[in-house]
Design a protein around this motif. Sequence first.
Motif, PDB file in Angstrom:
ATOM      1  N   TYR A 120       0.848  -1.202   0.000  1.00  0.00           N
ATOM      2  CA  TYR A 120       0.000   0.000   0.000  1.00  0.00           C
ATOM      3  C   TYR A 120       0.885   1.255   0.000  1.00  0.00           C
ATOM      4  O   TYR A 120       0.659   2.191  -0.778  1.00  0.00           O
ATOM      5  CB  TYR A 120      -0.940   0.011   1.216  1.00  0.00           C
ATOM      6  N   PHE A 139      -1.555  -1.220  -5.195  1.00  0.00           N
ATOM      7  CA  PHE A 139      -2.778  -1.340  -4.405  1.00  0.00           C
ATOM      8  C   PHE A 139      -3.427  -2.702  -4.643  1.00  0.00           C
ATOM      9  O   PHE A 139      -3.911  -3.344  -3.709  1.00  0.00           O
ATOM     10  CB  PHE A 139      -3.762  -0.211  -4.726  1.00  0.00           C
ATOM     11  N   ALA A 142      -1.582  -5.291  -2.695  1.00  0.00           N
ATOM     12  CA  ALA A 142      -1.948  -5.189  -1.280  1.00  0.00           C
ATOM     13  C   ALA A 142      -3.307  -5.841  -1.032  1.00  0.00           C
ATOM     14  O   ALA A 142      -3.500  -6.541  -0.033  1.00  0.00           O
ATOM     15  CB  ALA A 142      -1.967  -3.730  -0.835  1.00  0.00           C
ATOM     16  N   ILE A 152      -7.160   0.688   1.506  1.00  0.00           N
ATOM     17  CA  ILE A 152      -6.543   0.284   0.245  1.00  0.00           C
ATOM     18  C   ILE A 152      -7.564   0.362  -0.888  1.00  0.00           C
ATOM     19  O   ILE A 152      -7.254   0.833  -1.984  1.00  0.00           O
ATOM     20  CB  ILE A 152      -5.928  -1.126   0.348  1.00  0.00           C
ATOM     21  N   SER A 155      -7.923   3.985  -1.815  1.00  0.00           N
ATOM     22  CA  SER A 155      -6.785   4.462  -2.594  1.00  0.00           C
ATOM     23  C   SER A 155      -6.806   3.900  -4.007  1.00  0.00           C
ATOM     24  O   SER A 155      -6.459   4.597  -4.968  1.00  0.00           O
ATOM     25  CB  SER A 155      -5.482   4.088  -1.878  1.00  0.00           C
ATOM     26  N   LYS A 156      -7.229   2.654  -4.139  1.00  0.00           N
ATOM     27  CA  LYS A 156      -7.390   2.072  -5.473  1.00  0.00           C
ATOM     28  C   LYS A 156      -8.407   2.897  -6.268  1.00  0.00           C
ATOM     29  O   LYS A 156      -8.196   3.197  -7.441  1.00  0.00           O
ATOM     30  CB  LYS A 156      -7.844   0.619  -5.372  1.00  0.00           C
TER      31      LYS A 156
END
Length: 184
Positions: A120, A139, A142, A152, A155-156
């Motif tokens: 990450y 990502f 992770a 995560i 963020s993806k």
Amino acid sequence: MAFNKAIDINPKSADAWNGKGIALDNSGKHDEAIQAYDLAITIRPKFTIAWNNKGWALSGLGKKEEAIQAFDKAISIDPKDPSSWNCKGNALIDLGKHDEAAKAYEKAIELDPKDPVTWYNKGAAFYGLKKYEDALCNFNKALEIDPKEALIWHSKGKALKALNRTEESDSAFAKAKELGNKEE
């Protein structure tokens, strides 16, 4: 504080001084924590955990360059400790040195490829460099390891959105929300 009692019993216990430093650091007393870590390091100079903890405390005071020096010292003692490399990467991110951070995270991943946090973090470094495809790959890695981590997924979603992949980003944001993420 239990660590004070342990220190009273054995003032040469590096573990007790390190534990006291952690307790102080967790209380926001970073300066006092650093003093405790320094005593632990004086007793046991190759105590990588105390060097890393000192780095975290220095980071807490905004002393990022000094923090990196502490993490570098831990790395020089034990270059195979992925935690030290990850900590260094975090401090480099805080300084806006995303390229260097990605390299530190890569070293941590070489040492422990099953840690989703480091994947990450490496993704976040690439995101900071606007290398969204690279961020997305990290990502995704992770998420292969920890598919239930909302941050995560979020963020993806941000990386996908930056790549104008709206439908996929909406899906990732929805998954993040389903898992308890509060960010928009």
